[in-house]
Design a protein around this motif. Structure first.
Motif, PDB file in Angstrom:
ATOM      1  N   ALA A 267     123.385 -11.266 -11.137  1.00  0.00           N
ATOM      2  CA  ALA A 267     122.564 -11.715 -12.354  1.00  0.00           C
ATOM      3  C   ALA A 267     121.628 -10.614 -12.848  1.00  0.00           C
ATOM      4  O   ALA A 267     121.616 -10.096 -14.073  1.00  0.00           O
ATOM      5  CB  ALA A 267     122.116 -13.119 -12.070  1.00  0.00           C
ATOM      6  N   ALA A 268     121.203 -10.013 -11.737  1.00  0.00           N
ATOM      7  CA  ALA A 268     119.877  -8.944 -12.083  1.00  0.00           C
ATOM      8  C   ALA A 268     120.672  -7.521 -12.395  1.00  0.00           C
ATOM      9  O   ALA A 268     120.429  -7.070 -13.409  1.00  0.00           O
ATOM     10  CB  ALA A 268     119.279  -8.608 -10.564  1.00  0.00           C
ATOM     11  N   SER A 269     122.034  -7.365 -12.214  1.00  0.00           N
ATOM     12  CA  SER A 269     122.828  -6.217 -12.671  1.00  0.00           C
ATOM     13  C   SER A 269     123.156  -6.254 -13.872  1.00  0.00           C
ATOM     14  O   SER A 269     123.255  -5.214 -14.554  1.00  0.00           O
ATOM     15  CB  SER A 269     124.110  -6.082 -11.652  1.00  0.00           C
ATOM     16  OG  SER A 269     125.009  -7.075 -11.704  1.00  0.00           O
ATOM     17  N   SER A 270     123.073  -7.505 -14.563  1.00  0.00           N
ATOM     18  CA  SER A 270     123.130  -7.638 -16.169  1.00  0.00           C
ATOM     19  C   SER A 270     122.271  -7.179 -16.621  1.00  0.00           C
ATOM     20  O   SER A 270     122.459  -7.088 -18.049  1.00  0.00           O
ATOM     21  CB  SER A 270     123.939  -9.047 -16.138  1.00  0.00           C
ATOM     22  OG  SER A 270     122.933 -10.053 -16.149  1.00  0.00           O
ATOM     23  N   ILE A 271     120.947  -7.194 -16.190  1.00  0.00           N
ATOM     24  CA  ILE A 271     119.873  -6.827 -17.055  1.00  0.00           C
ATOM     25  C   ILE A 271     119.909  -5.324 -16.937  1.00  0.00           C
ATOM     26  O   ILE A 271     119.717  -4.376 -16.193  1.00  0.00           O
ATOM     27  CB  ILE A 271     118.499  -7.401 -16.240  1.00  0.00           C
ATOM     28  CG1 ILE A 271     118.706  -8.920 -16.108  1.00  0.00           C
ATOM     29  CG2 ILE A 271     117.243  -6.890 -17.135  1.00  0.00           C
ATOM     30  CD1 ILE A 271     117.468  -9.583 -15.294  1.00  0.00           C
ATOM     31  N   SER A 272     119.590  -4.817 -18.389  1.00  0.00           N
ATOM     32  CA  SER A 272     119.619  -3.353 -18.430  1.00  0.00           C
ATOM     33  C   SER A 272     118.309  -2.434 -18.243  1.00  0.00           C
ATOM     34  O   SER A 272     118.499  -1.563 -17.669  1.00  0.00           O
ATOM     35  CB  SER A 272     119.907  -3.196 -20.097  1.00  0.00           C
ATOM     36  OG  SER A 272     118.686  -3.466 -20.969  1.00  0.00           O
ATOM     37  N   ASP A 273     117.327  -3.368 -18.121  1.00  0.00           N
ATOM     38  CA  ASP A 273     115.876  -2.549 -17.977  1.00  0.00           C
ATOM     39  C   ASP A 273     115.734  -2.800 -16.306  1.00  0.00           C
ATOM     40  O   ASP A 273     115.779  -3.886 -15.655  1.00  0.00           O
ATOM     41  CB  ASP A 273     114.924  -3.329 -18.611  1.00  0.00           C
ATOM     42  CG  ASP A 273     113.462  -2.650 -18.367  1.00  0.00           C
ATOM     43  OD1 ASP A 273     113.105  -1.665 -19.101  1.00  0.00           O
ATOM     44  OD2 ASP A 273     112.728  -2.983 -17.132  1.00  0.00           O
ATOM     45  N   SER A 274     115.802  -1.627 -15.761  1.00  0.00           N
ATOM     46  CA  SER A 274     115.715  -1.556 -14.322  1.00  0.00           C
ATOM     47  C   SER A 274     114.418  -2.317 -13.785  1.00  0.00           C
ATOM     48  O   SER A 274     114.262  -3.110 -12.608  1.00  0.00           O
ATOM     49  CB  SER A 274     115.596  -0.224 -13.809  1.00  0.00           C
ATOM     50  OG  SER A 274     114.779   0.665 -14.056  1.00  0.00           O
ATOM     51  N   TYR A 275     113.104  -2.246 -14.532  1.00  0.00           N
ATOM     52  CA  TYR A 275     112.021  -3.043 -14.010  1.00  0.00           C
ATOM     53  C   TYR A 275     112.163  -4.410 -14.141  1.00  0.00           C
ATOM     54  O   TYR A 275     111.779  -5.119 -13.181  1.00  0.00           O
ATOM     55  CB  TYR A 275     110.641  -2.441 -14.816  1.00  0.00           C
ATOM     56  CG  TYR A 275     109.611  -3.073 -14.218  1.00  0.00           C
ATOM     57  CD1 TYR A 275     108.878  -2.637 -13.222  1.00  0.00           C
ATOM     58  CD2 TYR A 275     109.085  -3.971 -15.004  1.00  0.00           C
ATOM     59  CE1 TYR A 275     107.736  -3.327 -12.778  1.00  0.00           C
ATOM     60  CE2 TYR A 275     107.636  -4.746 -14.895  1.00  0.00           C
ATOM     61  CZ  TYR A 275     107.115  -4.483 -13.627  1.00  0.00           C
ATOM     62  OH  TYR A 275     106.087  -5.117 -13.094  1.00  0.00           O
ATOM     63  N   GLU A 276     112.681  -4.746 -15.054  1.00  0.00           N
ATOM     64  CA  GLU A 276     113.125  -6.485 -15.321  1.00  0.00           C
ATOM     65  C   GLU A 276     113.928  -6.708 -14.248  1.00  0.00           C
ATOM     66  O   GLU A 276     113.925  -7.914 -13.926  1.00  0.00           O
ATOM     67  CB  GLU A 276     113.469  -6.713 -16.664  1.00  0.00           C
ATOM     68  CG  GLU A 276     112.325  -6.423 -17.965  1.00  0.00           C
ATOM     69  CD  GLU A 276     113.020  -6.732 -19.240  1.00  0.00           C
ATOM     70  OE1 GLU A 276     114.274  -7.211 -19.329  1.00  0.00           O
ATOM     71  OE2 GLU A 276     112.301  -6.603 -20.196  1.00  0.00           O
ATOM     72  N   PHE A 278     114.348  -5.600 -11.405  1.00  0.00           N
ATOM     73  CA  PHE A 278     113.543  -5.535 -10.048  1.00  0.00           C
ATOM     74  C   PHE A 278     112.618  -6.737 -10.002  1.00  0.00           C
ATOM     75  O   PHE A 278     112.719  -7.622  -8.707  1.00  0.00           O
ATOM     76  CB  PHE A 278     112.752  -4.599 -10.056  1.00  0.00           C
ATOM     77  CG  PHE A 278     111.281  -4.677  -9.294  1.00  0.00           C
ATOM     78  CD1 PHE A 278     111.187  -4.851  -7.710  1.00  0.00           C
ATOM     79  CD2 PHE A 278     110.216  -4.775 -10.108  1.00  0.00           C
ATOM     80  CE1 PHE A 278     110.139  -5.064  -7.100  1.00  0.00           C
ATOM     81  CE2 PHE A 278     108.874  -4.953  -9.262  1.00  0.00           C
ATOM     82  CZ  PHE A 278     108.980  -4.982  -7.928  1.00  0.00           C
ATOM     83  N   GLU A 279     112.053  -7.311 -11.107  1.00  0.00           N
ATOM     84  CA  GLU A 279     111.194  -8.284 -11.269  1.00  0.00           C
ATOM     85  C   GLU A 279     112.060  -9.644 -11.112  1.00  0.00           C
ATOM     86  O   GLU A 279     111.572 -10.769 -10.346  1.00  0.00           O
ATOM     87  CB  GLU A 279     110.311  -8.414 -12.482  1.00  0.00           C
ATOM     88  CG  GLU A 279     109.360  -7.630 -12.632  1.00  0.00           C
ATOM     89  CD  GLU A 279     108.116  -7.792 -11.697  1.00  0.00           C
ATOM     90  OE1 GLU A 279     108.153  -8.822 -11.000  1.00  0.00           O
ATOM     91  OE2 GLU A 279     106.941  -7.163 -11.846  1.00  0.00           O
ATOM     92  N   PHE A 280     113.256  -9.681 -11.595  1.00  0.00           N
ATOM     93  CA  PHE A 280     114.025 -10.868 -11.360  1.00  0.00           C
ATOM     94  C   PHE A 280     114.593 -11.139  -9.893  1.00  0.00           C
ATOM     95  O   PHE A 280     114.311 -12.043  -9.306  1.00  0.00           O
ATOM     96  CB  PHE A 280     115.392 -10.825 -12.135  1.00  0.00           C
ATOM     97  CG  PHE A 280     116.389 -11.849 -12.210  1.00  0.00           C
ATOM     98  CD1 PHE A 280     116.374 -12.822 -12.764  1.00  0.00           C
ATOM     99  CD2 PHE A 280     117.468 -11.927 -11.165  1.00  0.00           C
ATOM    100  CE1 PHE A 280     117.236 -14.034 -13.028  1.00  0.00           C
ATOM    101  CE2 PHE A 280     118.492 -12.822 -10.921  1.00  0.00           C
ATOM    102  CZ  PHE A 280     118.367 -13.941 -11.887  1.00  0.00           C
TER     103      PHE A 280
END
Length: 380
Positions: A267-276, A278-280
């Motif tokens: 799920a985290a890998s689908s988030i484009s922003d690396s900081y977001e 990481f927070e996930f």
């Protein structure tokens, strides 16, 4: 067709070998004088090469040792010169310079050291002494030659010479020529030189260009250059945030794999922003830990890994939030301090060889100088 006799084949081969050997000996006997001369030349040439190589190595070692002595002598003289405040002290402090100046000149005029890289370095320091003593034209003459005729094993000498040429023209009050020198420095092709050094020299040259524009009362031009430096800092900070986030994502993915929560990593890998992203991952690990504490606790080993990750993650996230808050309030010096704490950077200082978590230039000194002058030129 009858098969060939292997014994006969062997005899034929042996006869051919014997014939070849006899022919070779015959050739040697007929040309013995020529062969002897040839062998002598090869042996003598090899001996001469070995002797020449040993001689070159000895010259290099002597040059290196002598140059180290001169550098120590020069550093002492420079410290005394720069620390002198009164005019009478200045005259007295020039005496160590007089000594080392003569020694440096004798060094780079020594034919035995001509092919070593230390000659150009000695000439550079000699020119620097001329600069300190106000002999700007003499200094410029040496720097120009060094900037144009530097061997490949001394590429930084050319860069520093262009920088020194700019400094000389600044002292002469010729800001147009100074800007030209700094622009040449920025345009240099320095293949093989640490990219961080090149970036640092590039940004330091930009700072001097802006200052020269100010001296010409071209405040708008100066402000544009100062702004360029600050924007470079902003881009570097974003790069550092991305790299630090990716580093923590990798650590968190390893923990999630041990916790058998691969779906969280996906799920985290689908988030484009690396900081977001990481927070996930950080939130999923924290939720898992809380749930396990309610159910009876975590394995000791995995708890230690989570503790280490959360400490690193909290330092990054909390300091980054403070840095961004100060930046929104336009308190940029404070913002820099918290960015440094979040990212583990303090700019790059070539003199001390500090290396940040990634290539970071301009350094803090250049940044804060540009910030101060940008604000001043904006309000004037």
């Amino acid at each position: 067709m009858s098969e060939q006799d292997p014994i006969l084949d062997q005899e034929v081969v042996q006869d051919q070998f014997t014939t070849t050997v006899l022919q070779a000996f015959g050739f040697i006997r007929r040309h013995s004088r020529t062969v002897t001369i040839l062998i002598f030349c090869v042996v003598a040439g090899s001996a001469l090469f070995v002797g020449w190589k040993q001689n070159q190595d000895q010259k290099y070692s002597k040059a290196a040792a002598r140059y180290r002595e001169l550098v120590e002598q020069y550093n002492v003289a420079e410290t005394e010169w720069l620390s002198a405040e009164k005019s009478e002290d200045t005259k007295e402090s020039s005496q160590p310079f007089d000594q080392v100046s003569g020694d440096l000149k004798a060094f780079f005029e020594n034919a035995n050291f001509a092919q070593t890289p230390f000659v150009d370095r000695a000439r550079y320091n000699f020119a620097k002494i001329q600069f300190y003593q106000g002999k700007l034209d003499a200094s410029l003459s040496i720097y120009r030659e060094l900037a144009q005729n530097v061997p490949p094993n001394n590429p930084l000498i050319a860069a520093y010479s262009h920088q020194a040429i700019g400094n000389c023209y600044e002292q002469k009050g010729d800001y147009v020529e100074a800007i030209k020198a700094y622009k040449k420095l920025r345009a240099l092709n320095l293949d093989g030189v640490d990219s961080l050094w090149v970036q640092h020299l590039n940004q330091a040259a930009l700072l001097r260009i802006a200052w020269c524009y100010e001296q010409q009362e071209k405040l708008q031009n100066a402000n544009i250059v100062y702004t360029e430096i600050l924007e470079r800092v902003d881009r570097n900070i974003l790069q550092a945030i991305d790299e630090k986030s990716r580093e923590l994502i990798k650590k968190s993915n390893n923990i999630l794999a041990e916790l058998e929560l691969p779906e969280a990593s996906q799920a985290a890998s689908s988030i484009s922003d690396s900081y977001e992203s990481f927070e996930f991952n950080r939130s999923k690990i924290h939720e898992y830990k809380i749930q396990k504490d309610i159910e009876g606790g975590l394995d000791k080993e995995i708890r230690l890994k989570i503790k280490e990750f959360e400490a690193d993650a909290a330092g990054f996230s909390d300091n980054l939030e403070k840095a961004r808050d100060y930046q929104r309030k336009d308190r940029l010096t404070n913002a820099w301090r918290y960015y440094r704490m979040a990212l583990g950077i303090d700019g790059y200082d070539p003199e001390y060889g500090r290396q940040s978590v990634f290539d970071f230039a301009p350094n803090r000194k250049v940044y804060e100088t540009a910030l101060f002058h940008q604000r001043r030129t904006t309000t004037e």
